[in-house]
Design a protein around this motif. Sequence first.
Motif, mmCIF file in Angstrom:
data_model
loop_
_atom_site.group_PDB
_atom_site.id
_atom_site.type_symbol
_atom_site.label_atom_id
_atom_site.label_comp_id
_atom_site.label_asym_id
_atom_site.label_seq_id
_atom_site.Cartn_x
_atom_site.Cartn_y
_atom_site.Cartn_z
ATOM 1 N N LEU A 62 3.085 9.350 -6.405
ATOM 2 C CA LEU A 62 3.793 8.056 -6.208
ATOM 3 C C LEU A 62 3.366 6.634 -6.566
ATOM 4 C CD1 LEU A 62 6.182 6.898 -4.686
ATOM 5 C CD2 LEU A 62 4.952 6.752 -2.763
ATOM 6 N N MET A 63 1.884 6.443 -6.751
ATOM 7 C CA MET A 63 1.412 5.429 -7.271
ATOM 8 C C MET A 63 1.812 5.263 -8.625
ATOM 9 S SD MET A 63 -0.270 3.182 -5.303
ATOM 10 C CE MET A 63 -1.798 2.693 -6.233
ATOM 11 N N GLU A 64 1.395 6.439 -9.297
ATOM 12 C CA GLU A 64 1.715 6.496 -10.903
ATOM 13 C C GLU A 64 3.137 6.182 -11.064
ATOM 14 O OE1 GLU A 64 0.866 9.544 -14.521
ATOM 15 O OE2 GLU A 64 0.682 10.397 -12.405
ATOM 16 N N GLY A 84 0.692 -1.152 -0.003
ATOM 17 C CA GLY A 84 -0.019 0.040 0.012
ATOM 18 C C GLY A 84 0.836 1.183 0.164
ATOM 19 N N VAL A 85 0.122 2.297 -0.477
ATOM 20 C CA VAL A 85 0.771 3.672 -0.410
ATOM 21 C C VAL A 85 -0.632 4.465 0.577
ATOM 22 C CG1 VAL A 85 1.351 5.567 -1.620
ATOM 23 C CG2 VAL A 85 2.104 3.547 -2.508
ATOM 24 N N THR A 86 -0.113 5.144 1.482
ATOM 25 C CA THR A 86 -0.989 5.721 2.307
ATOM 26 C C THR A 86 -0.607 7.179 2.486
ATOM 27 O OG1 THR A 86 -2.529 5.352 4.394
ATOM 28 C CG2 THR A 86 -0.108 4.628 4.536
ATOM 29 N N GLY A 87 -1.282 7.757 3.385
ATOM 30 C CA GLY A 87 -0.881 9.297 3.698
ATOM 31 C C GLY A 87 -2.316 10.165 3.716
ATOM 32 N N TRP A 88 -1.880 11.356 4.306
ATOM 33 C CA TRP A 88 -3.095 12.238 4.271
ATOM 34 C C TRP A 88 -3.326 12.667 2.891
ATOM 35 C CZ3 TRP A 88 -5.343 11.427 8.452
ATOM 36 C CH2 TRP A 88 -4.885 10.963 9.608
ATOM 37 N N LYS A 89 -4.417 13.694 2.824
ATOM 38 C CA LYS A 89 -4.622 14.018 1.598
ATOM 39 C C LYS A 89 -3.580 15.104 1.130
ATOM 40 C CE LYS A 89 -8.286 17.072 -0.419
ATOM 41 N NZ LYS A 89 -9.445 17.663 -0.545
ATOM 42 N N ALA A 147 -7.944 -9.807 -11.480
ATOM 43 C CA ALA A 147 -7.302 -10.724 -12.354
ATOM 44 C C ALA A 147 -5.861 -11.129 -11.732
ATOM 45 C CB ALA A 147 -7.246 -10.727 -13.792
ATOM 46 N N PRO A 148 -5.472 -12.189 -11.753
ATOM 47 C CA PRO A 148 -3.954 -12.238 -11.103
ATOM 48 C C PRO A 148 -2.790 -11.498 -11.637
ATOM 49 C CG PRO A 148 -5.222 -14.503 -11.542
ATOM 50 C CD PRO A 148 -5.927 -13.429 -12.432
ATOM 51 N N VAL A 149 -2.085 -10.791 -11.095
ATOM 52 C CA VAL A 149 -0.998 -10.230 -11.237
ATOM 53 C C VAL A 149 0.359 -10.349 -10.521
ATOM 54 C CG1 VAL A 149 -2.126 -8.271 -12.338
ATOM 55 C CG2 VAL A 149 -1.862 -8.052 -10.242
ATOM 56 N N ASP A 150 1.036 -9.885 -10.542
ATOM 57 C CA ASP A 150 2.460 -9.901 -9.648
ATOM 58 C C ASP A 150 2.279 -9.149 -8.361
ATOM 59 O OD1 ASP A 150 4.045 -11.617 -11.497
ATOM 60 O OD2 ASP A 150 4.487 -9.925 -12.690
ATOM 61 N N LEU A 151 1.705 -8.030 -8.767
ATOM 62 C CA LEU A 151 1.866 -6.982 -7.237
ATOM 63 C C LEU A 151 0.470 -5.993 -7.628
ATOM 64 C CD1 LEU A 151 3.018 -5.534 -4.965
ATOM 65 C CD2 LEU A 151 4.198 -3.974 -6.722
ATOM 66 N N VAL A 152 -0.291 -6.072 -6.566
ATOM 67 C CA VAL A 152 -1.464 -5.079 -6.420
ATOM 68 C C VAL A 152 -0.847 -3.875 -5.626
ATOM 69 C CG1 VAL A 152 -3.583 -4.558 -5.826
ATOM 70 C CG2 VAL A 152 -3.031 -6.796 -6.685
ATOM 71 N N LEU A 153 -0.652 -2.762 -6.063
ATOM 72 C CA LEU A 153 -0.614 -1.607 -5.271
ATOM 73 C C LEU A 153 -2.055 -0.880 -4.759
ATOM 74 C CD1 LEU A 153 2.477 0.225 -7.355
ATOM 75 C CD2 LEU A 153 2.242 -0.875 -5.035
ATOM 76 N N VAL A 154 -2.076 -0.681 -3.604
ATOM 77 C CA VAL A 154 -3.299 -0.152 -2.929
ATOM 78 C C VAL A 154 -2.979 1.385 -2.461
ATOM 79 C CG1 VAL A 154 -4.871 -0.399 -1.072
ATOM 80 C CG2 VAL A 154 -3.888 -2.297 -2.256
ATOM 81 N N GLU A 155 -3.944 2.230 -2.886
ATOM 82 C CA GLU A 155 -3.716 3.590 -2.446
ATOM 83 C C GLU A 155 -4.959 3.735 -1.626
ATOM 84 O OE1 GLU A 155 -4.219 8.379 -4.166
ATOM 85 O OE2 GLU A 155 -3.710 6.694 -5.536
ATOM 86 N N GLY A 156 -4.322 4.258 -0.169
ATOM 87 C CA GLY A 156 -5.494 4.668 0.762
ATOM 88 C C GLY A 156 -5.696 3.377 1.565
ATOM 89 N N TYR A 157 -6.883 2.962 2.111
ATOM 90 C CA TYR A 157 -6.891 2.033 3.281
ATOM 91 C C TYR A 157 -6.073 1.721 4.191
ATOM 92 C CZ TYR A 157 -10.407 0.024 -0.248
ATOM 93 O OH TYR A 157 -11.402 -0.151 -1.097
ATOM 94 N N LYS A 158 -5.967 3.051 4.729
ATOM 95 C CA LYS A 158 -4.762 3.150 5.675
ATOM 96 C C LYS A 158 -4.985 2.280 7.057
ATOM 97 C CE LYS A 158 -5.016 7.573 6.242
ATOM 98 N NZ LYS A 158 -6.129 8.435 5.791
#
Length: 168
Positions: free
Chosen positions: A17-19, A5-10, A92-103
């Motif tokens: 960073l995700m992009e 995950g990538v988390t943080g305040w607004k 669908a299955p992938v190598d990596l799921v990046l999650v933005e939010g869900y802190k």
Amino acid sequence: MKLYGVTGWKNAGKTGLMERLVTEITGRGLSVSTVKHAHHSFDVDHAGKDSFRHRQAGAQEVLLSSRNRVALMTELRGADEFALEALLTRLAPVDLVLVEGYKRDPHPKIEAFRAETGNPLIAPGDPTIRAIASDVPLESDRAVFDLNDTISIADFILREVGLSGGRP
């Protein structure tokens, strides 16, 4: 699938960073999907379009398909929001799921931090945050990266999840 995950305040730089991480990691030959949590109502289609009309008419799910993409919209209609775990089963299955939010979820995360927002760091009270990507130097018991050092951040995440992805 590996999850990070990538988390943080607004306005902390999460989306940028995700992009950059998606570009960097897919450029290394790994497949990546993303999940983004929104704290507000949002729409992916527009009034008057067929899919919008189907949802307005009461359809529980609307699947849009073309030769370029597929989108599935589910109307919750007052039901509880899906948990991250349930959403992941739809990918669908992938190598990596990046999650933005869900802190508040228990997956490992990196915190995006910009000093100018005036918000405190989340990391000191959250053991799921393994590192911080900051626009200013910080003292921390976690790894600290420059917010714009995408290569080092990608290296760290891939090591954390046990994936190898050599730089091209």
